[in-house]
Design a protein around this motif. Structure first.
Motif, PDB file in Angstrom:
ATOM      1  N   LEU A 118       0.798  -1.227   0.000  1.00  0.00           N
ATOM      2  CA  LEU A 118       0.000   0.000   0.000  1.00  0.00           C
ATOM      3  C   LEU A 118       0.834   1.283   0.000  1.00  0.00           C
ATOM      4  CD1 LEU A 118      -3.046  -0.752   2.354  1.00  0.00           C
ATOM      5  CD2 LEU A 118      -2.900  -0.895  -0.131  1.00  0.00           C
ATOM      6  N   ALA A 119       2.028   1.218   0.514  1.00  0.00           N
ATOM      7  CA  ALA A 119       2.955   2.357   0.486  1.00  0.00           C
ATOM      8  C   ALA A 119       2.401   3.595   1.200  1.00  0.00           C
ATOM      9  CB  ALA A 119       3.327   2.703  -0.972  1.00  0.00           C
ATOM     10  N   PHE A 120       1.795   3.403   2.382  1.00  0.00           N
ATOM     11  CA  PHE A 120       1.357   4.531   3.190  1.00  0.00           C
ATOM     12  C   PHE A 120       2.594   5.256   3.748  1.00  0.00           C
ATOM     13  CE2 PHE A 120      -3.149   3.043   4.666  1.00  0.00           C
ATOM     14  CZ  PHE A 120      -3.554   3.052   3.337  1.00  0.00           C
ATOM     15  N   ASP A 121       2.458   6.546   3.973  1.00  0.00           N
ATOM     16  CA  ASP A 121       3.508   7.325   4.614  1.00  0.00           C
ATOM     17  C   ASP A 121       3.560   6.952   6.094  1.00  0.00           C
ATOM     18  OD1 ASP A 121       5.176   9.178   5.728  1.00  0.00           O
ATOM     19  OD2 ASP A 121       4.162  10.931   4.894  1.00  0.00           O
ATOM     20  N   PRO A 122       4.669   6.387   6.593  1.00  0.00           N
ATOM     21  CA  PRO A 122       4.746   5.964   8.003  1.00  0.00           C
ATOM     22  C   PRO A 122       4.464   7.105   8.984  1.00  0.00           C
ATOM     23  CG  PRO A 122       6.589   5.086   6.759  1.00  0.00           C
ATOM     24  CD  PRO A 122       5.894   6.055   5.863  1.00  0.00           C
ATOM     25  N   GLU A 123       4.760   8.347   8.568  1.00  0.00           N
ATOM     26  CA  GLU A 123       4.535   9.484   9.457  1.00  0.00           C
ATOM     27  C   GLU A 123       3.051   9.695   9.743  1.00  0.00           C
ATOM     28  OE1 GLU A 123       6.687  11.479  11.066  1.00  0.00           O
ATOM     29  OE2 GLU A 123       8.243  10.077  10.410  1.00  0.00           O
ATOM     30  N   LEU A 124       2.191   9.143   8.897  1.00  0.00           N
ATOM     31  CA  LEU A 124       0.749   9.347   9.056  1.00  0.00           C
ATOM     32  C   LEU A 124       0.077   8.202   9.802  1.00  0.00           C
ATOM     33  CD1 LEU A 124      -0.137  10.763   5.522  1.00  0.00           C
ATOM     34  CD2 LEU A 124       0.388  12.019   7.627  1.00  0.00           C
ATOM     35  N   LEU A 125       0.848   7.249  10.279  1.00  0.00           N
ATOM     36  CA  LEU A 125       0.286   6.089  10.967  1.00  0.00           C
ATOM     37  C   LEU A 125       0.556   6.161  12.469  1.00  0.00           C
ATOM     38  CD1 LEU A 125       1.240   3.239   8.460  1.00  0.00           C
ATOM     39  CD2 LEU A 125      -0.989   4.356   8.738  1.00  0.00           C
ATOM     40  N   TYR A 126      -0.491   5.864  13.240  1.00  0.00           N
ATOM     41  CA  TYR A 126      -0.408   5.823  14.696  1.00  0.00           C
ATOM     42  C   TYR A 126      -0.990   4.490  15.168  1.00  0.00           C
ATOM     43  CZ  TYR A 126       0.466  10.869  14.579  1.00  0.00           C
ATOM     44  OH  TYR A 126       1.003  12.111  14.347  1.00  0.00           O
ATOM     45  N   VAL A 127      -0.586   4.052  16.367  1.00  0.00           N
ATOM     46  CA  VAL A 127      -1.134   2.804  16.896  1.00  0.00           C
ATOM     47  C   VAL A 127      -1.561   3.002  18.343  1.00  0.00           C
ATOM     48  CG1 VAL A 127       0.322   1.425  15.376  1.00  0.00           C
ATOM     49  CG2 VAL A 127       1.077   1.871  17.721  1.00  0.00           C
ATOM     50  N   THR A 128      -2.513   2.158  18.775  1.00  0.00           N
ATOM     51  CA  THR A 128      -2.911   2.111  20.178  1.00  0.00           C
ATOM     52  C   THR A 128      -2.639   0.708  20.704  1.00  0.00           C
ATOM     53  OG1 THR A 128      -5.177   1.472  19.627  1.00  0.00           O
ATOM     54  CG2 THR A 128      -4.715   3.834  19.820  1.00  0.00           C
ATOM     55  N   TYR A 129      -2.540   0.593  22.015  1.00  0.00           N
ATOM     56  CA  TYR A 129      -2.285  -0.709  22.624  1.00  0.00           C
ATOM     57  C   TYR A 129      -2.862  -0.729  24.031  1.00  0.00           C
ATOM     58  CZ  TYR A 129       1.387   1.303  25.572  1.00  0.00           C
ATOM     59  OH  TYR A 129       2.065   2.048  26.508  1.00  0.00           O
ATOM     60  N   TYR A 130      -3.043  -1.928  24.565  1.00  0.00           N
ATOM     61  CA  TYR A 130      -3.529  -2.099  25.929  1.00  0.00           C
ATOM     62  C   TYR A 130      -2.375  -1.810  26.891  1.00  0.00           C
ATOM     63  CZ  TYR A 130      -5.714  -4.429  29.955  1.00  0.00           C
ATOM     64  OH  TYR A 130      -6.257  -4.711  31.187  1.00  0.00           O
ATOM     65  N   PRO A 131      -2.546  -0.901  27.862  1.00  0.00           N
ATOM     66  CA  PRO A 131      -1.436  -0.455  28.710  1.00  0.00           C
ATOM     67  C   PRO A 131      -0.647  -1.580  29.381  1.00  0.00           C
ATOM     68  CG  PRO A 131      -3.354   0.925  29.055  1.00  0.00           C
ATOM     69  CD  PRO A 131      -3.797  -0.201  28.169  1.00  0.00           C
ATOM     70  N   GLU A 132      -1.325  -2.683  29.730  1.00  0.00           N
ATOM     71  CA  GLU A 132      -0.611  -3.774  30.396  1.00  0.00           C
ATOM     72  C   GLU A 132       0.098  -4.699  29.407  1.00  0.00           C
ATOM     73  OE1 GLU A 132      -3.011  -5.878  33.229  1.00  0.00           O
ATOM     74  OE2 GLU A 132      -4.074  -4.058  33.853  1.00  0.00           O
ATOM     75  N   ASP A 133      -0.160  -4.506  28.131  1.00  0.00           N
ATOM     76  CA  ASP A 133       0.443  -5.354  27.099  1.00  0.00           C
ATOM     77  C   ASP A 133       1.752  -4.713  26.637  1.00  0.00           C
ATOM     78  OD1 ASP A 133       0.991  -7.188  25.144  1.00  0.00           O
ATOM     79  OD2 ASP A 133      -0.525  -6.438  23.739  1.00  0.00           O
TER      80      ASP A 133
END
Length: 883
Positions: A118-133
């Motif tokens: 897909l060649a998305f710009d990495p600067e435009l990607l964010y992630v979330t995660y479970y705090p204990e993980d």
């Protein structure tokens, strides 16, 4: 970012995961197979539940798919938000106890950002995660290289729907830029994972690693799994940089077609009308796919949802000025858009159009019915001086007749009323709560069975040619544990190296039989046979004496029972083709049952099946039986089977290699069941019944062989009994005797009616002389016996001709029941006296209720003793009315 079509994105996703060793599973039917907990397939993982819960072990633990799905719990949001849909495609990749976080996260990043994909710009990607993980956070930082400010902890990032598998998840968001920002920077929701339009969730990776126990505790699962999902519509809107999903190539051609059908309306010019464009485009996709999978409109279940989607579309079409049948013109557009991956929509286009057109026509009548109800509500409100349509009435119109709230509000405004939107929303929320509670049950997985998931000992099915074999008992399970021996009365699950027992599948019931020692002693009774998680034949048996693992026993199928099953199964195949010959190629199987006593066959067909058509089908099946056609089974590839024209049976899933059962070329079907060797083995075929079981779905039940013979004997006995009753010398005289008796009865009934009329005429001379009066209103009441409602109506006609009073009420006792009639003169109607009002008041005295026109109404009752009280109350009603 690449310029890609939706079809390119879908194929690219599947190709990527195939390059990682995943098996590409085709999109399953929207109608769940062997899963009563689901109304629709509602996610990519829903078709794989059997793998996640340990019921089956996949050939390849790495799976990917593009799965069509339907969700209708938030139907009112479709068209209002940017991304709500009823039908959507979920791109998924799954690991069943194979790769886990260390692989899944970097691979997801690779697909999104690599130039090959897909060649998305990495600067435009964010992630979330479970705090204990913390493992997930570490992988994002160390293996992917995401900076801290692109990784957001979210407490809700834990997938848990109650008892069953659960675990943390990580979501990937795309930053669409300031132009999509609907909240100020300082707003507490302006972050990836918050309720905003700028940061768009495009992918969710769930790591199922715990079992949530009923007591609230969590324990590690024996196998850790990965379940990920990326909505095709949503990622396509990002790739094609559209404001909402509806401007992508998945929807826009449908919307453009709707524009040509409307009276000059243009998408995007008016916000409210744009919602109607979106609703129709969304719903016609869902309806086309669902009907293609043989879901049909009805008044319950998934059929009710289809009916509601079609009706909502029609109502929104009217708001666009479309006052004709039009959804049928949108189906070819849907077919063209989806053809690359779902060619079945175009193949079934004519059938889909026929179903939709039929339903649209039905709804034209319902629209008027709904408007009549709404107008009746308005009339009642005007009479009571009310100005607000209550929420319950508005919701009933919405839920039952497909009237959107805004449409009810428009009609109300025209009449000078408003609508209680809060009450409507309360009713809607209650429905959502019910749907959500049901969905929690629907989405649940059962806990994995570590015992059966690890049982991989091979077991060969030899039952196509044998019903009795000697075989070693390889695995025995009792109380969810592998055991070496079992005593009398224990229920056990057994796997033998070889078995002649057929496991329930494809509508054919399981074999039953015995397990014996070499000396012929029966040590266990086999009561059911199913598939074990790894595909072996699992025998469910009740131990009679004692049984030991690793010993050789004789497995003996109940041969008489098996013979009856094979007769019924082969007859089902011949019937299927006979249905198509008589009714047309649209008559496809929609379910079946093959057991020793009879066969049941469900099929798609509109309208009634005539008696002549049933006779023709029955003749065809019997003719094929008497032609002694060889029944041959060929093992081949699925591609070659399709070239042979083999029909696939409803609900079955086929592997690469399949069995094709052909009845001398007349019937050619994919089938793993057991069959006779020659059609003449069936003996004879007899249809017992044919009936409708839902809109567009009908059912035939039939018998063969010995059961058919028993049926004929029963009918012969009934005919002989009838001959004795009508005093016929031979059975062939029964019809003539019945016709003779029928004529005699008709003559007697005629004489009886004539006598009744004479009696009534004589009585009527006195009836109409007994006129009573209350406050200037004259009335006559009359009680009689053994007069039906037709006689009372004739009496009322005489009363009207004589014009002797304002009101007439008659009641008759017939077979411990009550017939009652009330009539009001035309002159008295002008004073507000209505027969319907009167009958509603007096009928309860005789244990009944009724209604009718203002000038004449009737009622039935169950308490003849109450007739005098009912008639006495006429004067009371008149008195109250005059006051």
């Amino acid at each position: 970012m690449k310029n890609l079509k939706s079809s390119d994105i879908r194929q690219m996703y599947l190709d990527f995961w195939a390059s990682k060793g995943s098996k590409v599973e085709p999109s399953a039917s929207l109608i769940p197979v062997n899963d009563p907990t689901l109304l629709w397939i509602n996610s990519g993982v829903a078709t794989l539940k059997k793998y996640f819960d340990g019921t089956l072990t996949p050939e390849n633990p790495r799976i990917t798919n593009a799965q069509k799905s339907i969700r209708t719990n938030d139907i009112e949001n479709v068209g209002v938000t940017a991304r709500h849909h009823t039908l959507f495609e979920m791109l998924g990749n799954f690991s069943i106890g194979d790769y886990f976080k260390e692989e899944a996260i970097p691979w997801a990043w690779e697909f999104l950002t690599d130039e090959k994909w897909l060649a998305f710009d990495p600067e435009l990607l964010y992630v979330t995660y479970y705090p204990e993980d913390l493992d997930t956070k570490r992988i994002w930082q160390e293996k992917v290289g995401l900076p801290e400010n692109h990784i957001v902890p979210i407490e809700d990032n834990f997938w848990d729907i109650g008892a069953g598998p659960c675990g943390p998840d990580t979501e990937i968001f795309y930053d669409r830029g300031p132009e999509y920002q609907d909240l100020p920077d300082e707003d507490p929701e302006m972050y990836p994972g918050g309720e905003n339009e700028r940061y768009l969730e495009i992918w969710n990776l769930v790591f199922s690693e715990f079992n949530h126990k009923p007591d609230g505790s969590y324990e590690p699962l024996p196998h850790k799994n990965v379940d990920t999902g990326m909505g095709l519509e949503r990622v396509t809107s990002v790739v094609q940089n559209t404001p909402t999903n509806f401007e992508t190539d998945l929807f826009l051609p449908i919307i453009q077609k709707i524009e040509t059908l409307s009276d000059g309306k243009k998408y995007g010019e008016d916000k409210a009308l744009s919602v109607s464009f979106k609703v129709i485009a969304d719903h016609v996709r869902a309806v086309s796919f669902a009907i293609g999978d043989r879901a049909l409109p009805s008044n319950e279940g998934r059929g009710y949802i289809l009916r509601r989607l079609i009706r909502r579309s029609v109502m929104h079409g009217q708001k666009l000025g479309i006052n004709k049948l039009f959804l049928n013109e949108l189906v070819p557009v849907v077919a063209d858009i989806m053809e690359s991956y779902y060619p079945e929509i175009k193949a079934d286009q004519d059938f889909i159009i026929k179903v939709i057109t039929n339903e649209e026509q039905r709804f034209q009548e319902t629209i008027h019915e709904g408007l009549d109800i709404l107008n009746a509500v308005f009339a009642e409100m005007a009479e009571k001086g009310e100005k607000v349509v209550n929420g319950a009435n508005a919701f009933k119109l919405y839920d039952t007749y497909g009237f959107p709230l805004e449409l009810t509000s428009e009609y109300a405004e025209e009449k000078g009323f408003t609508v209680d939107t809060d009450g409507f929303n309360t009713e809607m929320q209650e429905q959502r709560n019910r749907a959500r509670a049901a969905r929690q049950v629907e989405d649940s997985f059962s806990v994995q069975s570590a015992v059966w998931a690890d049982v991989v000992v091979p077991s060969a099915f030899v039952g196509y040619t044998q019903t009795k074999v000697d075989s070693e008992l390889a695995v025995m399970v009792a109380h969810d544990e592998i055991v070496e021996e079992a005593a009398a009365e224990e229920m056990v699950q057994l796997i033998f190296r070889e078995t002649p027992f057929y496991a329930e599948m494809g509508g054919q019931v399981a074999d039953k039989g015995t397990i014996e020692t070499a000396e012929g002693e029966v040590v266990a009774q086999i009561e059911d046979v199913k598939r074990a998680p790894n595909g072996q034949t699992m025998h469910i048996a009740r131990v009679l004496t004692e049984i030991h693992a690793n010993e050789v026993y004789t497995l003996h199928v109940d041969e008489a029972r098996r013979r009856n099953i094979t007769k019924n199964h082969t007859a089902t195949h011949i019937l299927h083709q006979a249905l198509k010959d008589v009714l047309g190629s649209h008559a496809n199987q929609a379910g079946s049952l093959v057991n020793p006593s009879h066969l049941r066959f469900d099929f798609t067909h509109f309208g009634q099946v005539t008696a002549e058509e049933l006779v023709k089908m029955e003749e065809i099946v019997n003719q094929k039986i008497w032609e002694a056609l060889p029944v041959v089974t060929i093992e081949t590839t699925i591609a070659e089977a399709k070239e042979m024209g083999a029909m696939a049976l409803f609900g079955e899933k086929y592997g690469k290699d399949v069995r094709v059962v052909t009845v001398d070329g007349y019937s050619v079907e994919l089938c793993g069941g057991v069959h006779v060797q020659n059609s003449q083995d069936i003996g004879v075929f007899k249809i017992l019944s044919e009936s409708g079981i839902g809109a567009g779905v009908r059912r035939i039940e039939a018998v063969t062989g010995q059961a058919a013979y028993a049926y004929f004997r029963t009918k012969e006995a009934e005919l002989n009994e009838a001959a004795q009753i009508v005093k016929a010398q031979q059975t062939k005289e029964v019809t003539a005797k019945i016709l003779q008796l029928k004529q005699e009865l008709k003559d007697v009934q005629g004489e009886n009616e004539s006598l009744k009329a004479k009696i009534m005429k004589n009585e009527s001379k006195n009836i109409f002389e007994n006129v009573e009066e209350v406050n200037g209103t004259t009335f006559i009441t009359y009680q009689t016996k053994n007069q039906d409602m037709n006689a009372l109506r004739q009496l009322a006609d005489q009363w009207r001709q004589k014009d002797v009073s304002d009101i007439f009420v008659a009641a008759s006792e017939v077979d411990d029941k009550v017939n009652m009639l009330a009539a009001v003169s035309q002159a008295k109607l002008a004073d507000g006296f209505k027969a319907g009002d009167l009958i509603k008041v007096i009928a309860p005295f005789a244990g009944g209720n009724g209604g009718g026109r203002p000038d004449m109404a009737q009622a039935g009752g169950k308490n003849p003793a109450g007739i005098p009280d009912a008639l006495k109350h006429v004067s009371v009603w008149i008195s109250e009315k005059n006051n």
